[in-house]
Design a protein around this motif. Structure first.
Motif, mmCIF file in Angstrom:
data_model
loop_
_atom_site.group_PDB
_atom_site.id
_atom_site.type_symbol
_atom_site.label_atom_id
_atom_site.label_comp_id
_atom_site.label_asym_id
_atom_site.label_seq_id
_atom_site.Cartn_x
_atom_site.Cartn_y
_atom_site.Cartn_z
ATOM 1 N N LEU A 46 0.849 -1.181 0.000
ATOM 2 C CA LEU A 46 0.000 0.000 0.000
ATOM 3 C C LEU A 46 0.887 1.234 0.000
ATOM 4 O O LEU A 46 1.811 1.344 0.823
ATOM 5 N N THR A 47 0.615 2.157 -0.914
ATOM 6 C CA THR A 47 1.347 3.425 -0.945
ATOM 7 C C THR A 47 0.356 4.567 -0.895
ATOM 8 O O THR A 47 -0.806 4.430 -1.296
ATOM 9 N N ALA A 48 0.832 5.716 -0.406
ATOM 10 C CA ALA A 48 -0.018 6.906 -0.320
ATOM 11 C C ALA A 48 0.808 8.145 -0.637
ATOM 12 O O ALA A 48 2.004 8.194 -0.357
ATOM 13 N N GLU A 49 0.136 9.134 -1.206
ATOM 14 C CA GLU A 49 0.827 10.387 -1.510
ATOM 15 C C GLU A 49 1.076 11.190 -0.243
ATOM 16 O O GLU A 49 2.030 11.960 -0.163
ATOM 17 N N THR A 50 0.209 11.023 0.744
ATOM 18 C CA THR A 50 0.382 11.690 2.024
ATOM 19 C C THR A 50 -0.345 10.885 3.092
ATOM 20 O O THR A 50 -1.187 10.037 2.786
ATOM 21 N N GLN A 51 0.001 11.134 4.353
ATOM 22 C CA GLN A 51 -0.650 10.484 5.493
ATOM 23 C C GLN A 51 -1.145 11.566 6.448
ATOM 24 O O GLN A 51 -0.438 12.553 6.686
ATOM 25 N N SER A 52 -2.332 11.362 6.999
ATOM 26 C CA SER A 52 -2.866 12.341 7.948
ATOM 27 C C SER A 52 -2.497 12.010 9.388
ATOM 28 O O SER A 52 -2.567 12.873 10.267
ATOM 29 N N HIS A 58 7.558 3.890 18.547
ATOM 30 C CA HIS A 58 6.969 4.112 19.875
ATOM 31 C C HIS A 58 5.744 5.019 19.812
ATOM 32 O O HIS A 58 5.489 5.796 20.732
ATOM 33 N N GLY A 59 4.990 4.925 18.699
ATOM 34 C CA GLY A 59 3.756 5.679 18.581
ATOM 35 C C GLY A 59 3.933 7.152 18.291
ATOM 36 O O GLY A 59 2.953 7.916 18.295
ATOM 37 N N ARG A 60 5.160 7.590 18.018
ATOM 38 C CA ARG A 60 5.373 9.001 17.714
ATOM 39 C C ARG A 60 4.865 9.309 16.308
ATOM 40 O O ARG A 60 4.751 8.435 15.463
ATOM 41 N N SER A 61 4.583 10.577 16.075
ATOM 42 C CA SER A 61 4.024 10.949 14.781
ATOM 43 C C SER A 61 5.111 10.995 13.706
ATOM 44 O O SER A 61 6.297 11.210 13.995
ATOM 45 N N TRP A 62 4.693 10.750 12.452
ATOM 46 C CA TRP A 62 5.593 10.844 11.300
ATOM 47 C C TRP A 62 4.970 11.845 10.342
ATOM 48 O O TRP A 62 3.917 11.602 9.768
ATOM 49 N N GLN A 63 5.629 12.999 10.180
ATOM 50 C CA GLN A 63 5.098 14.023 9.284
ATOM 51 C C GLN A 63 5.164 13.521 7.841
ATOM 52 O O GLN A 63 6.157 12.929 7.435
ATOM 53 N N SER A 64 4.116 13.799 7.086
ATOM 54 C CA SER A 64 3.987 13.181 5.759
ATOM 55 C C SER A 64 3.636 14.184 4.661
ATOM 56 O O SER A 64 2.570 14.113 4.045
ATOM 57 N N PRO A 65 4.524 15.142 4.391
ATOM 58 C CA PRO A 65 4.251 16.071 3.285
ATOM 59 C C PRO A 65 4.283 15.359 1.937
ATOM 60 O O PRO A 65 4.921 14.322 1.787
ATOM 61 N N ARG A 66 3.587 15.930 0.960
ATOM 62 C CA ARG A 66 3.563 15.330 -0.376
ATOM 63 C C ARG A 66 4.951 15.386 -1.012
ATOM 64 O O ARG A 66 5.761 16.245 -0.680
ATOM 65 N N GLY A 67 5.171 14.439 -1.924
ATOM 66 C CA GLY A 67 6.446 14.392 -2.633
ATOM 67 C C GLY A 67 7.397 13.344 -2.107
ATOM 68 O O GLY A 67 8.461 13.133 -2.671
ATOM 69 N N GLY A 182 9.067 5.271 5.453
ATOM 70 C CA GLY A 182 8.903 6.659 5.044
ATOM 71 C C GLY A 182 10.242 7.154 4.522
ATOM 72 O O GLY A 182 11.247 7.076 5.234
ATOM 73 N N LEU A 183 10.272 7.617 3.283
ATOM 74 C CA LEU A 183 11.507 8.098 2.652
ATOM 75 C C LEU A 183 11.305 9.541 2.208
ATOM 76 O O LEU A 183 10.399 9.826 1.415
ATOM 77 N N ASN A 184 12.130 10.450 2.716
ATOM 78 C CA ASN A 184 12.053 11.855 2.319
ATOM 79 C C ASN A 184 12.674 12.012 0.933
ATOM 80 O O ASN A 184 13.874 11.827 0.764
ATOM 81 N N VAL A 185 11.850 12.336 -0.034
ATOM 82 C CA VAL A 185 12.317 12.474 -1.416
ATOM 83 C C VAL A 185 12.451 13.950 -1.790
ATOM 84 O O VAL A 185 13.542 14.433 -2.084
ATOM 85 N N LYS A 186 11.331 14.672 -1.732
ATOM 86 C CA LYS A 186 11.356 16.086 -2.114
ATOM 87 C C LYS A 186 11.171 17.026 -0.936
ATOM 88 O O LYS A 186 11.434 18.218 -1.051
ATOM 89 N N ALA A 187 10.698 16.492 0.187
ATOM 90 C CA ALA A 187 10.406 17.352 1.335
ATOM 91 C C ALA A 187 11.034 16.791 2.602
ATOM 92 O O ALA A 187 10.903 15.607 2.884
ATOM 93 N N ALA A 188 11.718 17.657 3.338
ATOM 94 C CA ALA A 188 12.296 17.269 4.627
ATOM 95 C C ALA A 188 11.572 18.045 5.712
ATOM 96 O O ALA A 188 11.801 19.241 5.879
ATOM 97 N N PRO A 189 10.668 17.400 6.442
ATOM 98 C CA PRO A 189 9.904 18.132 7.458
ATOM 99 C C PRO A 189 10.792 18.644 8.577
ATOM 100 O O PRO A 189 11.811 18.045 8.911
#
Length: 323
Positions: A46-52, A58-67, A182-189
């Motif tokens: 399963l792949t997604a362009e973004t995640q909400s 450890h349940g921490r959030s993963w920021q998911s900008p497009r790209g 999660g791989l940062n390709v175009k955006a580094a949060p």
């Protein structure tokens, strides 16, 4: 979830589905497996362009900008999951063509290559000499980062990718495992104290690295997400095959596959030879030790050679590289 079209046959054979947005590709895939929507006896991607509501360790959030790449692969398993799996996945991801190409160019310019950081990350530590160099600009706010380094005398980890492994059970029985990347390709949060997992992390992207490597990469285009989905799925399948080989080999007493893995991992170990400060919690009390990282053991635990020469085996803990 409609099937994604125009992808290579190899991805379609892995039952690849793509969505514009997912709360979390790991969570969505696990739910579909547990409620019977997906067959737990076969591989699914399963792949997604973004995640909400992307998740890290450890349940921490993963920021998911497009790209960027947000990919989860489910694989049936018939053996217990060990600490070696995340390291095997990290190693196979580091062997992806896109990472190998970047590493060749980084090394040609005398820069630190992307490696596997125990236990769940891809990236690198910039050297003490270069932390004021171009690479320091990977930090969203370079001045704050430099100040933190000077006060703490720590080197920041430049995090390119993270790995989240989760078991899938049905009727109380382990049926498989979901491998989330999660791989940062175009955006580094910009990482906060929470999203950096309490560690001295900064996020980088492939695009950041390409920019630093100019003009060496001027003629090299950043791979599109479809290409990266293909490379990543292939790497994850290779990792599961490798893990199964280790599991089958273990009862025989032979160590051919294990030795091969440990040798390859040592060459990609982002912590190797670095001086660490490790903070662990014991009964709400913090225990701090320092020493030099000297690889991993046969169970995937980090080996720390302390100042007295003794080796400590670490299952968990906050790691800071110090100088």
């Amino acid at each position: 979830m409609p099937p994604l079209t125009n992808f290579s046959p190899a991805l379609s054979e892995l039952n690849h589905r793509h969505v514009a947005s997912s709360p979390s590709t790991n969570s969505e895939l696990i739910a579909a497996l547990q409620d019977g929507t997906l067959d737990a006896a076969t591989v699914h991607v399963l792949t997604a362009e973004t995640q909400s509501a992307g998740r890290g360790q450890h349940g921490r959030s993963w920021q998911s900008p497009r790209g960027n790449v947000y990919l989860s692969l489910y694989h049936p398993v018939h053996m217990p999951i060990s600490g070696l799996l995340s390291l095997i996945i990290g190693l196979e991801l580091a062997k992806m063509p896109v990472i190998q190409t970047v590493n060749q160019q980084l090394q040609a310019q005398g820069l630190t290559p992307i490696g596997v950081k125990w236990a769940n990350d891809l990236g690198f530590y910039q050297s003490q000499a270069s932390h004021h160099s171009e690479l320091a600009h990977f930090a969203p706010d370079g001045s704050v980062l430099d100040s933190a380094i000077s006060l703490q005398r720590t080197l920041p980890f430049q995090k390119l990718a993270g790995i989240l492994i989760e078991p899938v059970t049905k009727s109380g029985k382990l049926v498989g495992v979901v491998l989330g990347i999660g791989l940062n390709v175009k955006a580094a949060p910009t990482l906060t104290a929470q999203t950096s997992e309490g560690m001295s992390y900064q996020a980088i992207s492939l695009q950041d690295i390409y920019a630093v490597l100019q003009p060496a990469t001027q003629a090299t285009r950043l791979p599109d997400l479809q290409t990266l989905y293909q490379q990543m799925s292939k790497a994850l399948m290779a990792a599961m095959t490798r893990f199964e080989h280790l599991a089958i080999e273990k009862p025989t007493g032979h160590t051919y596959y294990l030795d091969g893995f440990l040798q390859q991992f040592a060459a990609m170990d982002a912590l190797a030879g670095l001086r660490l400060r490790v903070t662990q919690d014991y009964n709400n009390e913090k225990k701090v030790m320092t020493g030099v990282a000297c690889g991993v053991d046969t169970h995937g635990c980090l080996q720390l050679q302390k100042d007295n020469g003794k080796i400590s085996t670490l299952f968990t803990g906050r790691i800071d590289v110090i100088y």
